[in-house]
Design a protein around this motif. Sequence first.
Motif, PDB file in Angstrom:
ATOM      1  N   ILE A 190       0.834  -1.207   0.000  1.00  0.00           N
ATOM      2  CA  ILE A 190       0.000   0.000   0.000  1.00  0.00           C
ATOM      3  C   ILE A 190       0.866   1.253   0.000  1.00  0.00           C
ATOM      4  O   ILE A 190       0.602   2.206  -0.739  1.00  0.00           O
ATOM      5  CB  ILE A 190      -0.964  -0.024   1.201  1.00  0.00           C
ATOM      6  N   LEU A 191       1.928   1.268   0.812  1.00  0.00           N
ATOM      7  CA  LEU A 191       2.812   2.433   0.847  1.00  0.00           C
ATOM      8  C   LEU A 191       3.543   2.640  -0.468  1.00  0.00           C
ATOM      9  O   LEU A 191       3.716   3.777  -0.920  1.00  0.00           O
ATOM     10  CB  LEU A 191       3.806   2.294   1.996  1.00  0.00           C
TER      11      LEU A 191
ATOM     12  N   LEU B 134       2.492   1.713  -3.478  1.00  0.00           N
ATOM     13  CA  LEU B 134       1.536   2.183  -4.487  1.00  0.00           C
ATOM     14  C   LEU B 134       1.050   3.594  -4.213  1.00  0.00           C
ATOM     15  O   LEU B 134       0.720   4.334  -5.152  1.00  0.00           O
ATOM     16  CB  LEU B 134       0.348   1.225  -4.563  1.00  0.00           C
ATOM     17  N   LYS B 135       1.016   3.994  -2.938  1.00  0.00           N
ATOM     18  CA  LYS B 135       0.527   5.329  -2.610  1.00  0.00           C
ATOM     19  C   LYS B 135       1.570   6.409  -2.857  1.00  0.00           C
ATOM     20  O   LYS B 135       1.245   7.481  -3.370  1.00  0.00           O
ATOM     21  CB  LYS B 135       0.070   5.365  -1.155  1.00  0.00           C
ATOM     22  N   TYR B 136       2.814   6.147  -2.508  1.00  0.00           N
ATOM     23  CA  TYR B 136       3.819   7.208  -2.548  1.00  0.00           C
ATOM     24  C   TYR B 136       4.790   7.121  -3.721  1.00  0.00           C
ATOM     25  O   TYR B 136       5.486   8.078  -4.006  1.00  0.00           O
ATOM     26  CB  TYR B 136       4.614   7.219  -1.242  1.00  0.00           C
TER      27      TYR B 136
ATOM     28  N   ASP C 254       5.300   5.862  -7.835  1.00  0.00           N
ATOM     29  CA  ASP C 254       4.696   5.354  -9.062  1.00  0.00           C
ATOM     30  C   ASP C 254       5.538   4.191  -9.575  1.00  0.00           C
ATOM     31  O   ASP C 254       6.682   4.392  -9.991  1.00  0.00           O
ATOM     32  CB  ASP C 254       4.628   6.464 -10.108  1.00  0.00           C
TER      33      ASP C 254
END
Length: 125
Positions: free
Chosen positions: A22-23, A25-27, A29
């Motif tokens: 999750i981290l 994919l969130k922060y 690319d």
Amino acid sequence: MTKGLLLIFLFLVFIVSAIMMILILKYIDPYTANWIVIFAFFASFILGITTFLALVFYFIKKVHYRGEVLTTHLSSSFRQGLFIAIFFVWFGIFERIWVPLLFTALLFSALLIFLELFIQSIFPN
């Protein structure tokens, strides 16, 4: 090690790898990042899918065998989850580098199925 401790360890590894995915994919690319980020994403994906499927397969075996499961059932569930996770990562890598997928996916899945059958014949439960 007892089964309960192994199950708790698998669940904790699943939680940590899911948070890591999750981290990433969130922060970051993953399509424009370098190979270290791609490697970290696929490593966390393999760990997350493997532990999740190991837990799912273990509980399916627990229901199937009516609660009488051994530690070997947990290790075989982990191995089967690992093979499925390797297949999904391989599928994602080949999709990313534009390799035709239909026949290569069939060949690779047959290879993993035969490898699992070979391991089960050497180390029966």
